[in-house]
Enzyme design. Sequence first.
Site, PDB file in Angstrom:
ATOM      1  N   ARG A   1     -49.863 -46.034 -31.428  1.00  0.00           N
ATOM      2  CA  ARG A   1     -50.074 -45.886 -29.988  1.00  0.00           C
ATOM      3  C   ARG A   1     -51.041 -47.046 -29.593  1.00  0.00           C
ATOM      4  O   ARG A   1     -52.040 -47.408 -30.272  1.00  0.00           O
ATOM      5  CB  ARG A   1     -50.822 -44.699 -29.624  1.00  0.00           C
TER       6      ARG A   1
ATOM      7  N   SER B   1     -55.650 -36.995 -38.895  1.00  0.00           N
ATOM      8  CA  SER B   1     -56.668 -36.295 -39.512  1.00  0.00           C
ATOM      9  C   SER B   1     -56.707 -34.798 -40.183  1.00  0.00           C
ATOM     10  O   SER B   1     -57.414 -34.237 -40.276  1.00  0.00           O
ATOM     11  CB  SER B   1     -58.073 -36.337 -38.505  1.00  0.00           C
TER      12      SER B   1
HETATM   13  P1  GDP Z   1     -52.334 -35.537 -38.055  1.00  0.00           P
HETATM   14  O1  GDP Z   1     -52.131 -36.667 -37.652  1.00  0.00           O
HETATM   15  O2  GDP Z   1     -53.795 -34.901 -37.475  1.00  0.00           O
HETATM   16  O3  GDP Z   1     -51.464 -34.271 -37.796  1.00  0.00           O
HETATM   17  O4  GDP Z   1     -52.899 -35.423 -39.703  1.00  0.00           O
HETATM   18  P2  GDP Z   1     -51.794 -35.127 -40.972  1.00  0.00           P
HETATM   19  O5  GDP Z   1     -51.792 -33.785 -41.172  1.00  0.00           O
HETATM   20  O6  GDP Z   1     -50.383 -35.934 -40.680  1.00  0.00           O
HETATM   21  O7  GDP Z   1     -52.605 -36.040 -41.915  1.00  0.00           O
HETATM   22  C1  GDP Z   1     -52.984 -37.633 -42.134  1.00  0.00           C
HETATM   23  C2  GDP Z   1     -53.231 -38.156 -43.298  1.00  0.00           C
HETATM   24  O8  GDP Z   1     -54.409 -37.275 -43.600  1.00  0.00           O
HETATM   25  C3  GDP Z   1     -52.315 -37.942 -44.018  1.00  0.00           C
HETATM   26  O9  GDP Z   1     -51.991 -38.957 -45.014  1.00  0.00           O
HETATM   27  C4  GDP Z   1     -52.466 -36.688 -45.043  1.00  0.00           C
HETATM   28  O10 GDP Z   1     -52.098 -36.966 -46.088  1.00  0.00           O
HETATM   29  C5  GDP Z   1     -54.071 -36.927 -44.917  1.00  0.00           C
HETATM   30  N1  GDP Z   1     -54.791 -35.486 -45.070  1.00  0.00           N
HETATM   31  C6  GDP Z   1     -54.493 -34.326 -44.441  1.00  0.00           C
HETATM   32  N2  GDP Z   1     -55.112 -33.251 -44.701  1.00  0.00           N
HETATM   33  C7  GDP Z   1     -56.011 -33.715 -45.504  1.00  0.00           C
HETATM   34  C8  GDP Z   1     -57.104 -33.443 -46.606  1.00  0.00           C
HETATM   35  O11 GDP Z   1     -57.371 -31.936 -46.428  1.00  0.00           O
HETATM   36  N3  GDP Z   1     -57.605 -33.977 -47.414  1.00  0.00           N
HETATM   37  C9  GDP Z   1     -57.304 -35.542 -47.559  1.00  0.00           C
HETATM   38  N4  GDP Z   1     -58.077 -36.039 -48.303  1.00  0.00           N
HETATM   39  N5  GDP Z   1     -56.526 -35.995 -46.889  1.00  0.00           N
HETATM   40  C10 GDP Z   1     -55.732 -35.118 -46.050  1.00  0.00           C
HETATM   41  P1  PGA Z   2     -50.767 -37.009 -34.667  1.00  0.00           P
HETATM   42  O1  PGA Z   2     -49.538 -37.326 -33.770  1.00  0.00           O
HETATM   43  O2  PGA Z   2     -51.746 -36.583 -34.168  1.00  0.00           O
HETATM   44  O3  PGA Z   2     -50.159 -35.862 -35.657  1.00  0.00           O
HETATM   45  O4  PGA Z   2     -50.937 -38.201 -35.597  1.00  0.00           O
HETATM   46  C1  PGA Z   2     -49.271 -38.235 -32.845  1.00  0.00           C
HETATM   47  C2  PGA Z   2     -50.570 -39.065 -32.130  1.00  0.00           C
HETATM   48  O5  PGA Z   2     -51.307 -38.248 -31.880  1.00  0.00           O
HETATM   49  O6  PGA Z   2     -50.292 -40.395 -32.035  1.00  0.00           O
END
Ligand code: GDP
Ligand code: PGA
EC number: 4.1.1.32
Length: 612
Positions: free
Chosen positions: A74, A266
């Site tokens: 983005r 995150s």
């Molecule tokens: P989103 O974009 O907020 O949905 O985040 P994701 O669940 O896709 O996670 C983003 C990145 O953070 C990925 O590479 C995950 O493997 C990593 N991640 C997610 N949860 C954890 C955690 O509890 N600990 C660590 N160290 N990494 C995490």
């Molecule tokens: P994410 O979703 O939060 O799972 O990374 C896509 C975004 O916010 O760009």
Amino acid sequence: MADVEAALDAAGLKNPKVREFVKEYAELTGAERIEVVSAADDARLIQEALDAGELHPSGEGLYYSRSYYKDTARSEERTIVATNNELDKGVYNNWRPASEMKPMLHERMRGASAGKTMYVIPYLMSPPGNALAPWAAGVELTDTRTVVLHMIRMSRVAAHFLDELDDPDHFVRAVHVTGDLENLGQGTEADQRYFVTVADERTILHFGSSYGGNALLGKIAHGLRQGAYDGWASKKFLAEQYMLIGIHDNETGKDYHICGGFPSASGKTNLAMMLAPDVLGERYHVSFYGDDIAWLWVDEESGRLMGMNPEYGVFGVAKDTNERTNPTALHSIDPGTHAIFTNVAYNPTTGEVWWEGRTPSPPEEVHGWLDWTGSPLADRKDSDSSPWAHPNSRFTTTLANVPNIAKDFDAAAGVPIDAIIFGGRTRDREPLVRAIHDLAEGVYDGLTLGAEATAAAEGKEGVLRYDPMSNRPFMAYGEGDYAQHYLDVVGAATDQPIFAHVNWFQRGDDGRFLWPGYRDNLRPLLWLLQLRNGEVEGRQTPVGIVPTKEELNLEGVDITPEDLDTILSIDNARWQEEMANRAEHLEQFERMPEAIWEAHRRVAKALEDDQG
Ligand code: GDP
Ligand code: PGA
Ligand code: MN
Ligand code: MN
């Protein structure tokens, strides 16, 4: 020129306002053909995309795609909220007058789809029949087939949603034109890209990218920016970058629902797909409602705060997804799920895909593998240690493929919310979890969320910054007004949710994560629910209630006693330093409610008192 009427007739799309909208933009963009799509067209469109080389096969019923190498995340700088009222200007929404932006975008879009098909995607960003469905209908026009394939996975796509509207004019008009990606000057002074939500006209105009976060307009532009604006303008709801999960306790038979905001990349998707740790698996089950967006409102009958996920699929970060961290995610992209991978490493001979963290080390036989840009890995210099997959590479899969999908995920009612959590990648200071009982203090905590920027947005990975409510990239109107609206919506609920701040990402001096994270994240959440139920007391600190070691179920957790102490303690001096930054941060915002300032002063005073 395309015969718009014939295409709309053939699709049975009757809504006269939708027809007008399609005609207007077909003329403007100069598209050669018009095609109205629905979810039922998926198999045919997949085949067309394979034939055209836009997708590549990745084993049985899985697909691989690559976006332009300068178009992988983005763009926050180029994203604008435009309205006809300057009072909508906030600190983060990059506000500009609608009268300036609309003509500018129209100019860029003029003739830009010549020779291409304009796909008409009628969609609904809510479970059918939901209380907020009147704000959920939209039509995305796009000139890019892979965008259609992603939209079909990420939202409910069918023409009847637009023909059944009470007010035929009440839908979001979303236009996506990719443009000539090789000549858009991405990231330079001459950048041509613009991603504009004309919020008070419910019109979204995005030019210059086919990356999901910029191009799937139902998702981020409507689901978050437009939804947030509509929720405020109607005084009815909140649209937040939240995951939403259910936790079922087999012992008591109770169900709980937690939603929460963490900045992009995150941990939201991983939390929503969480498999309970083995030792807790008999008793607890986590179910997936949503992983990126939740709309919240108060149910008129019960008076409870409710939440629902407007999306229909998952656009997940690939990096570090593996059997240990997230087996559920891997099953959601099993053969036959028709998932689409984007910007991971690919082996065209075997169809295999790979990303950093998929296995401890990359495939041994480098020969045949291409990195995310399509360059053969065998040709790489030894000195080149750049990742095989882009750090923001993704998988796209539909909710039905998620093994822990909640049985009632599609139900019109939504679910009652017991807790709201905020978190992000914060290296120090933020403990594993701290709970907050007071609404204003909870909102204050969200507004002062500080975390590291990630690869989901261009440019700033690792930089510490404030990301209010994890909504910084999606803020639609002024932050002070946002805070007041949040207080009003949640404050009207009879049974107040408990708030908490969580942090899975505290690091040691050597850079390692102190908390194992992933499946173990269920443990602090269970503690939070117990606290809300009055079953544990925790330890009161100036910044909230922190669990004692005894209260937290730590059976089988891989953590040293020293690290555990660190993530459960509050560093008063470090926090006082932070309070000065917070004051400065909050001062930027106009019309910040007094209740938020009071919360700030309360926390500041508690820290001072505690020091002595
Ligand atoms: P989103 O974009 O907020 O949905 O985040 P994701 O669940 O896709 O996670 C983003 C990145 O953070 C990925 O590479 C995950 O493997 C990593 N991640 C997610 N949860 C954890 C955690 O509890 N600990 C660590 N160290 N990494 C995490
Ligand atoms: P994410 O979703 O939060 O799972 O990374 C896509 C975004 O916010 O760009
Ligand atoms: Mn997101
Ligand atoms: Mn996610």
